[in-house]
Scaffold this motif. Structure first.
Motif, PDB file in Angstrom:
ATOM      1  N   SER A 182      34.859  42.874  50.859  1.00 26.19           N
ATOM      2  CA  SER A 182      33.726  42.994  49.940  1.00 26.19           C
ATOM      3  C   SER A 182      33.918  44.223  49.058  1.00 26.19           C
ATOM      4  O   SER A 182      34.179  45.323  49.566  1.00 26.19           O
ATOM      5  N   VAL A 183      33.788  44.024  47.751  1.00 24.42           N
ATOM      6  CA  VAL A 183      33.940  45.111  46.785  1.00 24.42           C
ATOM      7  C   VAL A 183      32.759  45.043  45.811  1.00 24.42           C
ATOM      8  O   VAL A 183      32.403  43.957  45.328  1.00 24.42           O
ATOM      9  N   TYR A 184      32.167  46.197  45.530  1.00 27.02           N
ATOM     10  CA  TYR A 184      31.031  46.266  44.611  1.00 27.02           C
ATOM     11  C   TYR A 184      31.355  47.274  43.507  1.00 27.02           C
ATOM     12  O   TYR A 184      32.189  48.170  43.682  1.00 27.02           O
ATOM     13  N   VAL A 185      30.646  47.145  42.377  1.00 26.83           N
ATOM     14  CA  VAL A 185      30.748  48.124  41.304  1.00 26.83           C
ATOM     15  C   VAL A 185      29.344  48.616  40.986  1.00 26.83           C
ATOM     16  O   VAL A 185      28.374  47.851  41.008  1.00 26.83           O
ATOM     17  N   ALA A 186      29.227  49.911  40.746  1.00 28.80           N
ATOM     18  CA  ALA A 186      27.939  50.522  40.420  1.00 28.80           C
ATOM     19  C   ALA A 186      28.174  51.627  39.406  1.00 28.80           C
ATOM     20  O   ALA A 186      29.273  52.175  39.299  1.00 28.80           O
ATOM     21  N   GLU A 198      28.437  42.507  43.140  1.00 31.42           N
ATOM     22  CA  GLU A 198      29.604  42.276  43.995  1.00 31.42           C
ATOM     23  C   GLU A 198      30.697  41.586  43.191  1.00 31.42           C
ATOM     24  O   GLU A 198      30.447  40.601  42.489  1.00 31.42           O
ATOM     25  N   LEU A 199      31.921  42.086  43.307  1.00 33.75           N
ATOM     26  CA  LEU A 199      33.049  41.466  42.632  1.00 33.75           C
ATOM     27  C   LEU A 199      33.495  40.231  43.401  1.00 33.75           C
ATOM     28  O   LEU A 199      33.369  40.172  44.621  1.00 33.75           O
ATOM     29  N   ARG A 200      34.019  39.257  42.675  1.00 33.99           N
ATOM     30  CA  ARG A 200      34.497  38.034  43.302  1.00 33.99           C
ATOM     31  C   ARG A 200      36.023  38.055  43.381  1.00 33.99           C
ATOM     32  O   ARG A 200      36.705  38.506  42.452  1.00 33.99           O
ATOM     33  N   SER A 208      37.127  40.823  40.802  1.00 31.50           N
ATOM     34  CA  SER A 208      36.722  41.104  39.425  1.00 31.50           C
ATOM     35  C   SER A 208      35.303  40.631  39.168  1.00 31.50           C
ATOM     36  O   SER A 208      34.767  39.764  39.867  1.00 31.50           O
ATOM     37  N   LEU A 209      34.701  41.199  38.124  1.00 29.91           N
ATOM     38  CA  LEU A 209      33.356  40.845  37.699  1.00 29.91           C
ATOM     39  C   LEU A 209      33.200  41.243  36.239  1.00 29.91           C
ATOM     40  O   LEU A 209      33.549  42.369  35.858  1.00 29.91           O
TER      41      LEU A 209
END
Length: 252
Positions: A182-186, A198-200, A208-209
Motif C-alpha cells: 500500500s502506497v499513499y501520497v499526501a 492511495e496509489l494503484r 501511480s495516481l
C-alpha cells in the motif's frame, strides 16, 4: 558546494558566442561534470538521458544532424572554455590582463536521447562538408540514401517517473516498491492527509495516481510502510523545521 559549483559552470556556459544556444535543461550537475571530465575530443559518451558529442576546437564550424529527425535540423557545436588557472596577477606596463578562461581544445553538443531509443544515427558537417564522426568507429551505410552514418548504441535506460508527465489530466504521482503493498501520497493539496489518496499498482511494483490539480506550487510526500518519503525521482526539495524533507512540484 554542489550548488555553487554548478552555478559557476552555468555562468561559464553562458559566456559562449552568440551562435550558441541559451541555458537548457541538460545543464545539470551530473551532465556538466561529465562534460568537464572529457580531456580531449573523443567518441560520444552517455550521461543520464543525454549524449555528449565532441570535436576539435581548431575546426572553424562543426554541426550535427540526426536520422530520427530526418536530418532536418543541424545543431552547431559550442566552444568549451575552462578557467585559466595560469593567470599571473602581476601585470607589467604595456601588457594586457590575461583572459580568465582559455580554450579547452573541445567543441561539443549535448543531445537529448529520445525515449525508448536503442541507438542514434547521425552525421557531422565539418566546415561545410558532410561526413561521419572521426572519433566514432561504428558506422553504417543507409540502404535507401547510400549515405554512411555514424551510429551510437545506447545502453538500456530506466525511464524516470515525472509527475508532470500526467498533464494536462493532472499530476502523475509514481512510486516504486515491492508488489502487493500500500502506497499513499499526501501534500499541501489535501492538508497532508496520509490516507486520502492511495496509489494503484500498475505493472507489478509500480504504483501511480493521477490527481487533477490547478496551476500552482505543491509540496508532497509518499507514505509507504508507515514512513514518509520524498519523491526519489524529483530533485526539488523543501525542508520542515524538524529537518524532514518533502518534494516540490510546480503545475504550470
Amino acid at each position: 558546494m554542489k550548488t555553487i559549483y554548478i552555478f559557476v559552470i552555468l555562468l561559464l556556459l553562458a559566456s559562449f558566442p552568440a551562435e550558441t544556444a541559451s541555458a537548457s535543461e541538460w545543464e545539470t550537475y551530473d551532465v556538466v561534470n561529465r562534460l568537464l571530465s572529457i580531456q580531449a575530443p573523443s567518441a560520444p559518451v552517455i550521461q543520464d538521458n543525454w549524449a555528449i558529442f565532441t570535436a576539435d576546437s581548431s575546426i572553424r564550424r562543426v554541426g550535427i544532424a540526426f536520422a530520427h529527425e530526418d536530418f532536418a535540423t543541424v545543431y552547431w557545436f559550442r566552444q568549451l572554455q575552462i578557467p585559466n588557472n595560469r593567470i599571473n596577477p602581476v601585470i607589467l606596463p604595456g601588457e594586457k590582463f590575461p583572459s580568465s578562461h582559455m580554450d579547452s581544445g573541445i567543441k561539443f553538443h549535448v543531445q537529448k536521447i529520445p525515449d525508448h531509443a536503442r541507438e542514434l544515427e547521425y552525421r557531422l558537417v565539418i566546415d561545410g562538408l558532410w561526413t561521419v564522426d572521426p572519433y566514432n568507429d561504428l558506422v553504417r551505410r543507409d540502404p535507401v540514401s547510400g549515405l554512411t552514418l555514424s551510429v551510437l548504441r545506447l545502453p538500456q535506460r530506466q525511464v524516470r517517473p515525472n509527475p508532470l508527465d500526467g498533464l494536462p489530466a493532472g499530476l502523475n504521482f509514481t512510486y516504486i516498491a515491492p508488489p502487493g503493498e500500500s502506497v499513499y501520497v499526501a501534500g499541501t493539496f489535501n492538508s497532508w492527509d496520509p490516507f486520502m489518496y492511495e496509489l494503484r499498482e500498475g505493472p507489478a511494483g509500480v504504483y501511480s495516481l493521477v490527481l487533477p490539480l490547478p496551476p500552482g506550487t505543491y509540496h508532497y510526500v509518499f507514505f509507504h510502510r508507515g514512513q514518509r518519503h520524498a519523491d526519489p525521482y524529483n530533485p526539488r526539495r523543501v525542508y520542515a523545521r524538524d529537518g524532514s524533507a518533502a518534494s516540490e512540484i510546480v503545475v504550470p
